[in-house]
Motif scaffolding. Sequence first.
Motif, short mmCIF file in Angstrom:
data_model
loop_
_atom_site.label_atom_id
_atom_site.label_comp_id
_atom_site.label_asym_id
_atom_site.label_seq_id
_atom_site.Cartn_x
_atom_site.Cartn_y
_atom_site.Cartn_z
N ASP A 77 0.96 -1.27 -0.06
CA ASP A 77 0.12 -0.02 -0.01
C ASP A 77 0.92 1.23 -0.15
O ASP A 77 1.66 1.37 0.97
N VAL A 78 0.77 2.01 -0.97
CA VAL A 78 1.59 3.19 -1.01
C VAL A 78 0.85 4.30 -1.05
O VAL A 78 1.37 5.55 -1.38
N GLY A 79 -0.33 4.24 -0.60
CA GLY A 79 -1.34 5.33 -0.22
C GLY A 79 -2.62 5.12 -0.97
O GLY A 79 -3.41 6.17 -0.67
N SER A 80 -2.54 4.30 -1.74
CA SER A 80 -3.77 4.30 -2.40
C SER A 80 -4.76 2.92 -2.13
O SER A 80 -5.53 2.59 -3.30
N GLY A 81 -4.29 2.27 -1.24
CA GLY A 81 -5.00 1.28 -0.83
C GLY A 81 -4.25 -0.18 -1.30
O GLY A 81 -3.03 0.06 -1.78
N LEU A 82 -4.61 -1.23 -1.05
CA LEU A 82 -3.96 -2.39 -1.45
C LEU A 82 -3.94 -2.54 -2.83
O LEU A 82 -4.51 -2.49 -3.62
N ASP A 83 -2.40 -3.12 -3.00
CA ASP A 83 -1.99 -3.27 -4.53
C ASP A 83 -1.26 -4.64 -4.31
O ASP A 83 -0.48 -4.66 -3.84
N THR A 84 -1.85 -5.31 -5.20
CA THR A 84 -1.11 -6.87 -5.29
C THR A 84 -0.47 -6.92 -6.84
O THR A 84 0.10 -8.10 -7.02
N SER A 85 -0.23 -5.85 -7.28
CA SER A 85 0.37 -5.86 -8.76
C SER A 85 1.94 -5.34 -8.60
O SER A 85 2.57 -5.58 -9.61
N ASP A 86 2.18 -4.98 -7.57
CA ASP A 86 3.59 -4.36 -7.41
C ASP A 86 4.47 -5.62 -7.62
O ASP A 86 4.37 -6.59 -7.06
N PRO A 87 5.80 -5.51 -8.11
CA PRO A 87 6.71 -6.62 -8.40
C PRO A 87 7.27 -7.28 -7.19
O PRO A 87 7.41 -8.16 -7.29
N VAL A 88 7.31 -6.67 -6.20
CA VAL A 88 7.69 -7.37 -5.03
C VAL A 88 6.78 -8.29 -4.07
O VAL A 88 7.00 -8.90 -3.65
N VAL A 89 5.38 -8.20 -4.73
CA VAL A 89 4.40 -9.12 -4.32
C VAL A 89 4.72 -10.40 -4.75
O VAL A 89 5.09 -10.69 -6.22
N GLY A 90 4.66 -11.39 -3.99
CA GLY A 90 5.26 -12.73 -4.32
C GLY A 90 6.68 -13.19 -3.92
O GLY A 90 6.95 -14.27 -3.81
N ALA A 91 7.32 -12.06 -3.55
CA ALA A 91 8.84 -12.41 -3.41
C ALA A 91 8.70 -12.98 -1.94
O ALA A 91 7.89 -12.79 -0.93
N PRO A 92 9.70 -13.82 -1.74
CA PRO A 92 9.64 -14.64 -0.41
C PRO A 92 10.14 -13.69 0.90
O PRO A 92 10.98 -12.91 0.70
N TYR A 335 -13.39 -6.64 8.56
CA TYR A 335 -12.54 -7.39 9.35
C TYR A 335 -13.07 -8.99 9.15
O TYR A 335 -12.34 -9.75 10.28
N ASP A 336 -13.36 -9.41 8.38
CA ASP A 336 -13.62 -10.89 7.94
C ASP A 336 -12.34 -11.36 7.68
O ASP A 336 -11.32 -10.79 7.40
N ARG A 337 -12.33 -12.86 7.42
CA ARG A 337 -11.22 -13.79 7.03
C ARG A 337 -10.43 -13.11 5.87
O ARG A 337 -9.13 -12.97 5.89
N CYS A 338 -11.49 -12.53 4.84
CA CYS A 338 -10.46 -12.03 3.54
C CYS A 338 -10.01 -10.92 3.94
O CYS A 338 -8.89 -10.77 3.30
N SER A 339 -10.88 -10.13 4.38
CA SER A 339 -10.13 -8.64 4.44
C SER A 339 -8.64 -8.96 5.49
O SER A 339 -7.83 -8.12 5.35
N TYR A 340 -9.01 -9.62 6.62
CA TYR A 340 -7.64 -9.66 7.39
C TYR A 340 -6.49 -10.21 6.70
O TYR A 340 -5.35 -9.84 6.83
N VAL A 341 -6.66 -11.24 5.80
CA VAL A 341 -5.42 -11.93 5.10
C VAL A 341 -4.96 -10.94 4.12
O VAL A 341 -3.56 -10.53 3.84
N ALA A 342 -5.69 -10.28 3.61
CA ALA A 342 -5.40 -9.25 2.28
C ALA A 342 -4.60 -8.05 2.96
O ALA A 342 -3.51 -7.50 2.28
N THR A 343 -4.79 -7.57 3.97
CA THR A 343 -4.08 -6.44 4.44
C THR A 343 -3.55 -6.65 5.96
O THR A 343 -3.49 -5.68 6.58
N SER A 344 -3.28 -7.84 6.30
CA SER A 344 -2.72 -8.13 7.54
C SER A 344 -3.40 -7.75 8.58
O SER A 344 -2.83 -7.28 9.87
N GLY A 345 -4.70 -7.43 8.82
CA GLY A 345 -5.40 -6.95 9.87
C GLY A 345 -5.61 -5.54 9.93
O GLY A 345 -6.01 -4.93 10.88
#
Lengths: 602, 340
Positions: A77-92, A335-345
């Motif tokens: 999140d760089v200020g505009s909400g959850l982004d899962t397209s950033d190249p670092v996503v998926g990195a170990p 605050y359900d499961r889906c939201s929790y996992v997406a943005t780490s709570g």
Amino acid sequence: MSVLETPRLYFTGQMVWDPIVTNNYQEFYNEVTCDPAPPNDPVADFRQRAIAAVDPRNWNPHGTHRSTFLAEVSGVDVGSGLDTSDPVVGAPASFLGMLVDAEPYGTISSQLFFDSMQFGIAGGCRLTCPRTFRVMSRYVNFGRNSYNQIKAGVASVIWQTSIPSSSLLQIDPHDSPALQALAEALASENGVIGLTVRWNTYRTIYYDDPAIISNSSPLLSQAAQALIAKLNVPNSFQPNPARSLLVGVVGLWRQGEPACEPGDRALLAQLPNETVATAFARVTGDALVLDLSNSISEVDAELTKQDLGTLSVCAMSADGAKVAKVLGSLPYKSYDRCSYVATSGLVTLPLSAPDAELAATAPLQLRSGSLVYLAEEVLRAAPSTQQNIYLNQTDAAVEAELQVLSFGAPAGAGVTVSRYDWDGTTATLLDTAQTGPDGVASFEVAPAAAGAVLPYLFTAGSEAPAPAQLDPQLTPYIYVRTLPADAEIGAMDPSWDNVYANVLAKWNAMAPCMDNWLLLDQPAQVRAYAAMLRKLTDPAAFEAYRFMPVTRDMTEGERTLLYKFLDAPPEPAAKSFAAQPTAAARPAGPDIERLNRAMRGG
Amino acid sequence: MIRLQATPPSNVDDAIAMLQTAIGIEFGTLPPYLYAKFSILPGANPAATERLNMIVGQEMIHLCLVCNIVNALGGTPRLTAPVYPTTLGDIGPPGGDPLVVSLLPFGPEAMAQGMAIEEPEEVPPYKVVESLMATGGAMTIGQYYALVDAFLATLPPSAWTAGRNQITDDQFFAGQLFAVDGYDDAHMAIQQIVSEGEGSKDDPLDFQNELAHYYRFGEIFYDKVLTKIPEDPGYQWGPTPLGVDWAGAYPAIPDPGSHDFSQDSEAAQAAQHACNLAYSGMIDALQKAVNGAAGELGAAVRKMFELRMAAMAALQVPLADGQVAGPSFVYTPTGPGASS
């Protein structure tokens, strides 16, 4: 800035825990004297008792203390909400630490000793975080997974460390806007002093079997007996790691924030059994960000989050008695499961400008109608960097710093911070200190007269009542472990018999995993590895991942005796271990100086 | 590149035989990689050491995973120590010589050898597998595994025995080592092995988004970090150097197993003996572990630690010509139940 502001990374996955837990029980270990119990129990007998105790309690006598991530960056999140397209996503996300309890009998002083953690890989998007501070556990939530009552499976924990910019912290952004934003923020002179890594572990399972959810389950006994059978095989090595799920966040660390526990604004749990556990909040421009990573229970094995209905976030009157304004609502889906996992709570509540202004200075509550789940403690103290302090009996006193936050920002000078002794039933005021201009109050921490593991509790503000108990959800605390001097051991003749009986037998009994690396009852091996043993037990390496003993309970006297033995001329029998370099041997080669250094043990 | 000759397996015994060959290859890569790693001077080449540690760890995992597959199919994995130099079964390119794998000290030659062993195939593996399935012939390790995998996919569930002699991650390698209870597990294991070794044609990253072994060796060989770039082909070597110091290694002889130590000092001979003793003990414990005594894995790790310490000692004992020797990796059975 904090992890509740942007930019930040999210990560998710699992954590594997492999502690030896034998020292958690008084029947096996005396945490005051740092000795196995009973003293001088033959190693073989001790190990056998530890195995027999697996059913039902001592679940990992062959543990190694190693604890590791199996995780990856899951979003940014760089200020505009959850982004899962950033190249670092998926990195170990890579972490390997040693799990150690400062107070072995207790469950609220766990810490992870590590050398470095990493998000991403060399040559690509990467964040390399060398250790400056241990990872500390805080705000244990004993009501998190009530369906999962096995051992610590019921609980969740916040883990945190911070890495100063001035360390070897390295960001390789490449084409990752999120890492670029982090790097830019670190380079700014906006009070950012490094990065904070915070994660929450929950839903812990044992014996690799999520179906075992009770300490009285027949399944548990079956699994324990199966483990006992494996442990009883000669030469066996059968760790039994526990496994948790985790969500985490990496964000900015700013001046005045505690390094190893959440700062910001603490919204403390108000109902018994942590119906909703303590959370943290921050107003960030046009939004209020809540860290609910440790707060909402999972109610079943499918990890369904407890449905508390739509929750209200309220700005309260100064005394906290009346709702000044409802700032917004959090429907279940936030605050359900889906939201929790997406943005780490982390939950973001947009605010209008006037509401943001109000929220910045009004106590906050999380409510459902008139039912108050969480209420802000406006003035709060938190250990700045050290939650667990280790001292030797003969050490000089050290300073413990408490950062006082007011509405999540460093308080000014003149705030009274009180320190209490806690004997398990009563908090007794010991002393007070006043904050300086930076909101920091210092307390002198002296070693105990003999070995001891003591908690200190703290309150902020002259009117604050004494803590009713050591509740990790509510009470700021530190642990101080004083190791006894054991001067009489240090004065012993450094014979093998003395060294083994008074030093090495302890870990030979408590830590069978050492058999995989070094047979502690073999004098030839111990001597052969003298240089390595000195290096690994050197107090200067205390914070290192490979420090020995992992449990950090070697006393000064024990170390003195061990070193006298290691430094003494080898006895003839010790030469039987074949892997001995000859002292006179010097290889010819292109770089004699380096080879010589290598011969001294590197 | 290791090229193997194989035809599609027609029954479980064929598949087990092919997997046994794979065990030999996975096991056979360990001594050369360890020899290079051991020969790095203490404190030198930390980045290269880290990469070699990762490669060695993953090769050990691959070995255990293949053993798990064999055990799940009802077979009995065998660990047979190669004698170096060896071809590891490589048949070589058409008309060419097989790759000879030696024990080489840390240096460009050793890293080039590592790259050669792990070299990826040129074409997407599964297309190649389809044509190979029809014809058989020469193939890379990845293609070889794919051939086995394609056959395993055809087996009924009854061909698999869940929980038979499996080594899992509760002892070592958390999260990376798992039981093979059926085809899905075996497929995942094979994917992990191939992906970590070779990567793929278009992507040097393995299934965990870590660099595959070929590229790890390449980073050391070129002394450049493999770096992501926006334009094709997506990566380049450098410009950031990895920080390799080729002089930061012992002047160790290659293939000490071929060296006549009788002309060297007693200390040098004793050091070799200690290395071989530890190595043999490690193999024997590992053999027991993969044959059902999983607890022996700890003993194998202790022997490996002893091997490391013995190697450190051996590398400090000069030979008659002033060079030094790392462990010869010569196997001698240490007792009943030992590997053969």
